[in-house]
Each structure stands twice: as structure tokens, then as C-alpha cells.
Design an enzyme around this catalytic site. Structure first.
Site, PDB file in Angstrom:
ATOM      1  CE  LYS A 170     -37.671   4.879  14.726  1.00  0.00           C
ATOM      2  NZ  LYS A 170     -38.417   5.302  15.914  1.00  0.00           N
TER       3      LYS A 170
ATOM      4  CD  GLU B  25     -46.336  -7.587   9.283  1.00  0.00           C
ATOM      5  OE1 GLU B  25     -45.150  -7.266   9.573  1.00  0.00           O
ATOM      6  OE2 GLU B  25     -47.206  -7.799  10.142  1.00  0.00           O
TER       7      GLU B  25
ATOM      8  N   GLY C 214     -42.786   5.689  14.854  1.00  0.00           N
ATOM      9  CA  GLY C 214     -43.442   5.213  13.631  1.00  0.00           C
ATOM     10  C   GLY C 214     -44.780   5.880  13.387  1.00  0.00           C
ATOM     11  NE  ARG C 215     -47.841   5.256  19.052  1.00  0.00           N
ATOM     12  CZ  ARG C 215     -46.901   4.453  19.516  1.00  0.00           C
ATOM     13  NH1 ARG C 215     -46.315   3.579  18.727  1.00  0.00           N
ATOM     14  NH2 ARG C 215     -46.521   4.506  20.782  1.00  0.00           N
TER      15      ARG C 215
ATOM     16  CD  GLU D 228     -48.206   0.792  17.523  1.00  0.00           C
ATOM     17  OE1 GLU D 228     -47.617   1.754  17.020  1.00  0.00           O
ATOM     18  OE2 GLU D 228     -48.275  -0.325  16.971  1.00  0.00           O
TER      19      GLU D 228
ATOM     20  CG  HIS E  81     -77.324   4.157   5.962  1.00  0.00           C
ATOM     21  ND1 HIS E  81     -78.683   4.257   5.752  1.00  0.00           N
ATOM     22  CD2 HIS E  81     -76.824   5.405   5.750  1.00  0.00           C
ATOM     23  CE1 HIS E  81     -78.993   5.491   5.385  1.00  0.00           C
ATOM     24  NE2 HIS E  81     -77.873   6.214   5.383  1.00  0.00           N
TER      25      HIS E  81
ATOM     26  CE  LYS F  66     -43.801  -6.131  15.375  1.00  0.00           C
ATOM     27  NZ  LYS F  66     -42.880  -5.006  15.540  1.00  0.00           N
TER      28      LYS F  66
END
Ligand code: F6P
Length: 513
Positions: free
Chosen positions: A198, A204, A251-252, A337, A368, A478
Site C-alpha cells: 500500500k 521488506e 492493509g489487513r 493488529e 499432537h 521499524k
């Protein structure tokens, strides 16, 4: 938004008193007393079942909880009409517009939102169609992180049974291994990259995008999905290959937008539209169903009941569907978030708990691994079981066992095994869970499920009086990483760090043992 602390709501005190009354009541006794309990404590909508009978609730509990939601309808209207409810970023929250769930008249920053959505959908259809038709393209690498990765990746994998396009890969980590391993068998002549960011500044994604560009040279094709078209052009992506985002798409919450391009590339645009249709159906239910029969509202209230009145600090998200393997990670971002906040909408510190820690893994593998703690640990963890009625495969003998395991685990958590077992073999039970069953893991039902969780988290944020749509908590790390990167790259101190950071920097700069 009413900006009122939930603990000032008279219902809060009543719920605290009611909780004390229920302290000695075992959930299995609620079942024993009322053999029709399931009838009263489940909802069904469009092939989605929400069974909440395994919670420590009575009809009185739900009435009291509903009173806590007295400001939800107004907040919902504010969100759906495009008010700037994300106040710290001065943004509207309109991801529902991407699935056609808002009025045609809404304008944000002098742009008609529905017109933008129509154009954006046409662009997704055209670009996905072009990539899918090009028989020279074998692989698509989607580069993005956070919301620009988790949603698109989770849905692409969830709909793997419908995949008939080029192979779509996802790269998010700045760890070069992720990109290097992905590219190892790919051919630049046959590869398309989608750079989804965005902001088009996320370190990254930009680092991976630059390495991809160097690898692809002039051969690979690049597309961008971004709200920062200028930066995408500067990066070298031609205007016609840029799919725009807008500020009002968090974003999410962006998988419904052009960020969902890999879904349309992998499973086709028609399936992408079915996903949107499922979410649109849940939007309609959320807006129209009375609060007492409203799935997202009920799920939200049960979460608050557990978090604030029973002090349960964690939520386990347990999809009994291998195709939903990424679903827990996606919900982690969506929930933590959004509601992992400790100041209210006026910026004041709050004195009640908000988002639980969310974790999870698909069943049955998780049984398990960490179910020991779920059944016998000292913490009681709320569980969301998600199962699918019809399987997407035809292997005999698997699906009934899978479903039986989901039901058995929920029953064991709820009922335990009575009083006569040896201490190490005793299951106390009385451990709450919700059971969500989808008719099929198809795009429509997946859309319903995802919008259910989106709205659940919205309702919780409204009640907790937090801004569910910002994420300032990720910024400090960041910023510090930038300084530390400079120190590492220049092998020199670039700021006054603490002794732990300096110790690590000096250890890293020493020769190997
Ligand atoms: O760091 C958190 C975050 O801002 C998320 O909210 C977002 O989904 C992610 O980073 C990626 O951001 P972008 O799409 O701008 O690269």
C-alpha cells in the site's frame, strides 16, 4: 463512535456479578439441564453454522452481553457510510465497498468510492485474465508483507482445489532465503512479479522487489498493487501495470481489493467474485440481523465475555481443514493488529483487557502438539474450531475422521472425563469453544467466514473503545531497525544504543570462532 469506556456501561457491573453466579457451574451441567441447548445457542446463515453452546452462557448472559453492544449499531452505520472512524490516520474504513456493500453515493477525497471499485475490479479481471491466458507464464511471485501478504496468501491456499492458473508463490520475509528459495527453479522469461505494498515503502517488500528486479532483469514482467503510484513508477513499473489502492482500504482488510490479484490469477476472476459475494452476504447479515441473532456480534460478545469476565488471555484458532493452514496467521494479524491496543479512542490509557493472544494451527496436527495444554494446562484457552462439511478431495476414509476429531476435541474440552480418573489422566472439562462449520470450503463460504471475523473484530473494538484500524505499535521497531541496519552495514556506531544492542553488534562484527 460514542468513545465511552465499556466499564462505565451499567451492563459491565451486572456481567461481573453474573459471572460470579456462574463460577461454580460446569458447562456440561448446562447441557444436562437442557437437552435442547444446541437449539438455543446456535445460528445458521447461508450454509455457515455457528454453535456457541459450549460456552458458559445462559440466556441471561446473552441479554446482559447484548446491552454491552448498545453503541454497535451507530458505529456500524458510521463505518458503512464512510465516516473517518480511523481518527489517528484520519481515514474512512470502507473495505466493505470492495464487495459492493456500501451506498453508491459515497465519496472520499472527491472520488466516488463505487466507481473506483468498479474500475479496480475491471483491472483485476483484465490483468488476471492476461496473465492466465499467457501460456508462456508458468509462475507468479507475489511480494508483500503483513496485510499485503497474509490475506491474499491465505485465500489462494484455501482455494488451492480450484487453482488452474500459473503457480503462484508468495515471498514476504526480508530473509533472503525466502526469495532465493522461491526463485531457485524459476525462469525470468516465464515469471511475473506482483509487488503489493500500500505504501510502497515497506522495507521488506522493497528489498525483495529490488532483488527480484535484479534477478528478472528485463525478462520478467512486473505489476504493482499500491496507493503510492508515484513510488511504483519510480521503481520502474509502467503505469498500465499499476493497480491502485486507496487510503480507506486498510492493509489487513485488503484482500478484497487489487491486493487479491493473486487469488484471481490462481483460481480465476469468477471465483474471486464469488469470494466477494460471500463477504457481501455476511455484510448484509451484519447490517440487518438483530443483535441477538447476529453472528459477528455474538462471536464478539462471547470473546469479550471470556476475555474481560473470565480473564482468558488467549484464543486458539483451529481450522480442521488443511487448506486453511494460513488462516490462524491471518486472524492473528486481523485481531491483534486491530485490537491489541491500550489507549482508547481519546488517547487515554485503558484499564481493561483488549485483544487476546491469538495462535493456532490446523487440526489434527495441532492435537499432537499443543492440545495437551488446551486440555490440562493451568490456563484456560478459548478455542474456535472451524470445520468444513464437504471435503474438496475424494479420498475415502479421511473426511469423517477429520470431522469426528473436531467434534471430539470440542466435547472433551467441554465435558472432561468425570471424577474417577487418576490425576494425570483427569480432564476437568469446562473449557469453552465455538464451533463454526462451513458447508464447503468454496469461495462463497470462505468470503462469509472472513467477513464474519472482520466484523467480529470491529464489534469488539467498538465495545473496547479502541481504534481498530490503526497500527502504530509496529512503527518504533521499524525506526530502530533503520539505525541498526546502518550500524551493521557500516560496521560503525550510528546512535547511542543500550548495552545489549551494542553487545550484540560488537559480537556480530567480530570474526567467526
Ligand atoms: O507493519 C504493519 C503494516 O503496516 C501492516 O498493517 C500492513 O499490512 C503491512 O505493514 C504492509 O504494509 P504495505 O502494504 O504498505 O507494504
Amino acid at each position: 463512535m460514542s468513545n465511552k469506556s465499556p466499564i462505565k456501561n451499567p451492563a459491565w457491573k451486572k456481567l461481573a456479578a453474573h459471572r460470579k453466579k456462574l463460577a461454580g457451574v460446569h458447562i456440561k451441567d448446562l447441557f444436562a439441564k437442557d437437552t435442547q441447548r444446541f437449539e438455543d445457542f446456535h445460528l445458521e446463515y447461508e450454509g455457515l453454522l455457528l454453535d456457541y453452546s459450549r460456552h458458559p452462557v445462559t440466556k441471561e448472559t446473552l441479554a446482559l452481553l447484548a446491552a454491552l453492544a448498545n453503541n454497535v449499531e451507530k458505529a456500524r452505520e458510521q463505518m458503512f457510510t464512510g465516516e473517518r472512524i480511523n481518527t489517528t490516520e484520519n481515514r474512512a474504513v470502507l473495505h466493505m465497498a470492495l464487495r459492493g456493500s456500501v451506498s453508491e453515493n459515497i465519496e472520499i477525497d472527491d472520488e466516488n468510492v463505487s466507481a473506483f471499485v468498479r474500475e479496480s475490479l475491471a483491472k483485476i479481471r483484465d490483468v488476471a485474465g492476461k496473465i492466465r491466458k499467457d501460456k508462456n507464464i508458468t509462475d507468479v511471485v507475489h511480494i508483500g508483507i503483513g496485510g499485503s501478504d497474509l490475506g491474499p496468501r491465505m485465500v489462494t491456499e484455501a482455494l488451492a482445489a480450484l487453482a488452474d492458473g500459473p503457480h503462484v508463490h508468495f515471498v514476504s520475509n526480508i530473509d533472503g532465503t525466502h526469495l532465493a528459495r522461491t526463485l531457485i527453479n524459476l525462469n525470468p522469461q516465464k515469471t511475473v512479479f506482483i509487488i503489493a505494498s500500500k505504501t510502497f515503502t515497506t522495507i521488506e517488500t522493497m528489498t525483495n522487489a529490488k532483488s527480484a528486479l535484479a534477478w528478472g532483469k528485463d525478462a520478467a514482467k512486473f505489476y504493482a498493487v499500491t496507493a503510492n503510484e508515484g513510488a511504483a513508477k519510480t521503481f520502474g513499473i509502467p503505469t498500465e501495470n499499476i493497480l491502485p489502492l486507496r487510503d480507506w482500504i486498510g492493509g489487513r482488510y485488503s484482500l478484497w481489493s487489487a491486493a487479491g490479484l493473486p487469488i484471481a490469477v490462481s483460481a480465476g476472476f469468477t471465483n474471486f467474485e464469488k469470494l466477494l459475494a460471500g463477504a457481501r452476504a455476511m455484510d448484509a447479515h451484519f447490517c440487518e440481523a438483530p443483535l441477538s441473532r447476529n453472528m459477528p456480534v455474538i462471536l464478539a460478545l462471547l470473546g469479550i465475555w471470556q476475555r474481560n469476565f473470565w480473564e482468558r488471555g488467549a484464543l486458539a484458532v483451529l481450522p480442521y481443514a488443511q487448506d486453511l493452514a494460513v488462516f490462524p496467521a491471518y486472524i492473528q494479524q486481523l485481531d491483534m493488529e486491530s485490537n491489541g491496543k491500550s489507549v482508547d479512542r481519546d488517547g487515554k490509557k485503558i484499564d481493561y483487557a483488549t485483544s487476546p493472544v491469538v495462535f493456532g494451527e490446523p487440526g489434527t496436527g495441532s492435537q499432537h502438539a499443543f492440545f495437551q495444554l488446551l486440555h490440562q494446562g493451568t490456563d484456560i484457552i478459548l478455542c474456535d474450531f472451524i470445520a468444513v462439511k464437504n471435503s474438496t478431495h475424494k479420498l475415502p476414509g479421511h473426511h469423517t475422521k477429520l470431522l469426528a476429531n473436531a467434534l471430539a476435541q470440542a466435547k472433551a474440552l467441554m465435558a472432561g472425563n468425570g471424577k474417577d480418573a487418576a490425576p494425570h489422566q483427569a480432564f476437568d472439562g469446562n473449557r469453552p469453544s465455538s464451533m463454526i462449520i462451513l458447508e464447503s470450503l468454496d469461495p462463497y463460504h470462505l468470503g462469509l467466514l472472513l467477513a464474519l471475523y472482520e466484523h467480529k473484530i470491529f464489534v469488539q473494538g467498538v465495545i473496547w473503545n479502541v481504534n481498530s484500524f490503526d497500527q502504530w505499535g509496529v512503527e518504533l521497531g521499524k525506526k530502530l531497525a533503520k539505525n541498526i541496519t546502518q550500524s551493521l552495514e557500516n560496521n560503525a556506531k550510528t546512535a547511542d544504543f543500550d548495552s545489549a544492542t551494542e553487545g550484540a553488534l560488537s559480537w556480530l562484527s567480530r570474526g567467526n570462532a
